[in-house]
Motif scaffolding. Structure first.
Motif, PDB file in Angstrom:
ATOM      1  N   ARG A 272       0.827  -1.186   0.040  1.00 34.26           N
ATOM      2  CA  ARG A 272      -0.034   0.038   0.041  1.00 34.26           C
ATOM      3  C   ARG A 272       0.725   1.275  -0.252  1.00 34.26           C
ATOM      4  O   ARG A 272       1.999   1.244   0.648  1.00 34.26           O
TER       5      ARG A 272
ATOM      6  N   ASP B  82      -5.807   2.729  -2.451  1.00 28.68           N
ATOM      7  CA  ASP B  82      -5.004   2.307  -1.554  1.00 28.68           C
ATOM      8  C   ASP B  82      -5.288   2.304   0.017  1.00 28.68           C
ATOM      9  O   ASP B  82      -5.160   2.137   0.877  1.00 28.68           O
ATOM     10  N   GLU B  83      -5.491   3.755   0.345  1.00 31.48           N
ATOM     11  CA  GLU B  83      -5.759   4.340   1.235  1.00 31.48           C
ATOM     12  C   GLU B  83      -7.049   3.557   2.002  1.00 31.48           C
ATOM     13  O   GLU B  83      -7.063   3.289   3.232  1.00 31.48           O
TER      14      GLU B  83
ATOM     15  N   SER C 191      -6.026   0.186   2.869  1.00 32.88           N
ATOM     16  CA  SER C 191      -4.966   0.320   4.333  1.00 32.88           C
ATOM     17  C   SER C 191      -5.855   0.371   5.404  1.00 32.88           C
ATOM     18  O   SER C 191      -5.611  -0.368   6.417  1.00 32.88           O
TER      19      SER C 191
END
Length: 224
Positions: free
Chosen positions: A144, A213-214, A217
């Protein structure tokens, strides 16, 4: 999990390398007129030798984005948990570049000149299979990348660099890699609009990658 990740990263690199080797072999066997026609160019004289035709293969954004994906995939094959700033920028750039490659080719270029035979094989690898595996590997195993604007601006330099080199080279040899940057036919105004549109799309893709990705995560943190 790490074994599966390494397998996907390895396959991504193998498919990309295979596609680039096939494209190189095809350029050696091609005539100067066939190579010139790929960019909708008028003067094939610059592709008279096999050396010039091979070098030209690596001037395409498709091949350069595949090269970047290959290097990143090999790095992840060695260490799937890489997290340095330099690597994050390279990873983000490879994803943005290969996604732009897939979108522009399949939506814009493919309908103009559908490939056949051997060319169909390596075009499918470079424009469809590699992007698919690169995205699948990223979604499933990352690593990530935190959302930071400096990552986006640094990644954008790759696209700006390629466009700049392509236009300078085109002005020198009077031939352009893609019809939408052909200054000979479109003029600099239209080419500027075309490249600006692609640059905007590229930035939006980079933002989307970091946004996903955020989310991934955050979801991973919640399950820990």
């Amino acid at each position: 999990m790490r074994t599966a990740a390494r397998l996907i990263f390895a396959l991504t690199a193998v498919f990309s390398i295979t596609g680039m080797i096939c494209a190189t072999i095809s350029s050696i066997d091609a005539t100067q007129y066939q190579i010139a026609a790929l960019g909708d160019g008028l003067d094939p004289a610059v592709f008279r030798s096999a050396y010039e035709r091979v070098i030209n293969v690596y001037s395409y954004f498709t091949v350069q984005s595949n090269l970047l994906v290959t290097l990143v995939s090999i790095a992840l094959l060695i260490n799937p948990q890489r997290a340095s700033t330099v690597f994050r920028v390279a990873r983000l750039t490879s994803l943005g570049a290969i996604l732009i490659t897939a979108l522009v080719y399949n939506l814009v270029l493919l309908p103009l000149a559908p490939p056949h035979g051997f060319a169909l094989f390596f075009n499918v690898l470079l424009h469809m299979v590699v992007p698919l595996f690169a995205v699948l590997g990223w979604l499933a195993w990352g690593p990530r990348i935190p959302f930071q604007w400096n990552y986006i601006w640094l990644s954008l330099l790759f696209a700006v660099w390629w466009i700049g080199v392509a236009l300078i080279r085109g002005a020198i040899i009077h031939w352009y890699n893609y019809p939408f940057i052909d200054v000979n036919k479109l003029g600099y105004g239209r080419v500027a609009l075309n490249t600006a549109a692609i640059a905007v799309a590229y930035v939006l893709i980079l933002m989307a990658v970091l946004g996903v990705d955020e989310k991934l995560s955050s979801r991973g943190a919640l399950h820990q």
